[in-house]
Design an enzyme around this catalytic site. Structure first.
Site, PDB file in Angstrom:
ATOM      1  N   ASP A  26      -1.445   1.296   3.127  1.00 41.83           N
ATOM      2  CA  ASP A  26      -2.191   2.073   2.322  1.00 41.83           C
ATOM      3  C   ASP A  26      -3.042   0.897   1.276  1.00 41.83           C
ATOM      4  O   ASP A  26      -2.839  -0.146   1.408  1.00 41.83           O
ATOM      5  CB  ASP A  26      -1.443   2.604   1.406  1.00 41.83           C
ATOM      6  CG  ASP A  26      -2.055   3.667   0.316  1.00 41.83           C
ATOM      7  OD1 ASP A  26      -2.912   4.248   0.419  1.00 41.83           O
ATOM      8  OD2 ASP A  26      -1.879   3.340  -1.033  1.00 41.83           O
ATOM      9  N   ASP A  28      -5.112   1.517  -2.067  1.00 43.87           N
ATOM     10  CA  ASP A  28      -5.028   1.752  -3.727  1.00 43.87           C
ATOM     11  C   ASP A  28      -3.474   1.594  -4.226  1.00 43.87           C
ATOM     12  O   ASP A  28      -2.445   2.407  -3.650  1.00 43.87           O
ATOM     13  CB  ASP A  28      -5.473   2.989  -4.099  1.00 43.87           C
ATOM     14  CG  ASP A  28      -7.127   3.135  -3.993  1.00 43.87           C
ATOM     15  OD1 ASP A  28      -7.798   2.319  -4.692  1.00 43.87           O
ATOM     16  OD2 ASP A  28      -7.475   3.792  -2.994  1.00 43.87           O
TER      17      ASP A  28
END
Length: 236
Positions: A26, A28
């Site tokens: 991922d 953020d």
């Protein structure tokens, strides 16, 4: 096995008898702490109007941009004098200033270095759009590490929908059992697991650790365990 890790039995070779060929991250809150700069930009904007933002419930239980509902909430608090366009321009400029100081999250660079040494391929699977992800990866010096980027503007639904992980796997040309996902949110873990991936959770500073029951491994930070130890723990 191929690449720099060929010729020896590295930890990537022992996960339930399946060779792990890639790691999918991922963006953020995991690679860089953009979750904090987002929250701080909204706190700043509320304070500019003489108001205090209540952080409870600020972060959504899904990926993607939910800022429109945040502007609606601020407009309701400010009243008729609220200028949505000005508010947006000032807040995003402030967040850009905060983002300019970002660095890779602690321990992430060590993990990426070790992954390269093991010959593992690297991908990003983010609910954010490419216009957000790519420039920040460039800024923190990580863009060249990743062979594949899959972003939220390329799929029909955001996490916990598995679409962005399935897109990353498709671009890697791999099966789910040949990769491991790394996530900082509970809905991100759900997306990864729904895509068939094993998932290591490294919760961001604003996430409730108690919500990560679906993760295969839960870590307080990337500093807390070496990549070799992570892969060995998954195998165990």
């Amino acid at each position: 096995m191929h690449g720099p890790g060929a010729g020896h039995a590295g930890p990537e070779a022992i996960l339930t008898g399946v060779t792990i060929k890639a790691l999918i991250f991922d963006f953020d809150g995991l690679l860089v702490d953009t979750e904090t700069t987002l929250l701080e930009s909204w706190r700043w904007e509320w304070q500019r109007h003489g108001l205090e933002l209540e952080p409870a419930g600020f972060f959504a239980d899904h990926g993607g941009d939910v800022n429109e509902s945040r502007y609606v909430a601020l407009a309701g608090a400010v009243g008729p004098a609220y200028d949505r366009e000005s508010s947006h321009l000032l807040r995003t400029a402030h967040r850009a200033r905060l983002n300019a100081a970002l660095q890779p999250a602690p321990g992430i660079t060590d993990w990426l270095d070790r992954a390269a040494g093991l010959g593992l391929r690297l991908a990003v699977a983010s609910s954010s759009g490419s216009a957000h992800v790519s420039p920040l990866l460039d800024q923190v010096g990580l863009r060249d590490r990743f062979e594949v980027l899959a972003t939220g503007d390329e799929v029909g639904a955001h996490k916990p929908d598995p679409g962005v992980y399935l897109l990353a796997l498709d671009r890697l040309g791999l099966l789910a059992e040949e990769a491991v996902a790394f996530e900082d949110t509970a809905h991100g873990v759900t997306a990864a697991r729904t895509a068939g991936l094993r998932c290591v959770a490294v919760p961001n500073p604003h996430a409730d650790h108690r919500r990560f029951l679906a993760a295969d491994l839960l870590l307080p930070s990337a500093v807390s365990m070496s990549l070799d130890a992570v892969l060995a723990e998954l195998a165990a």
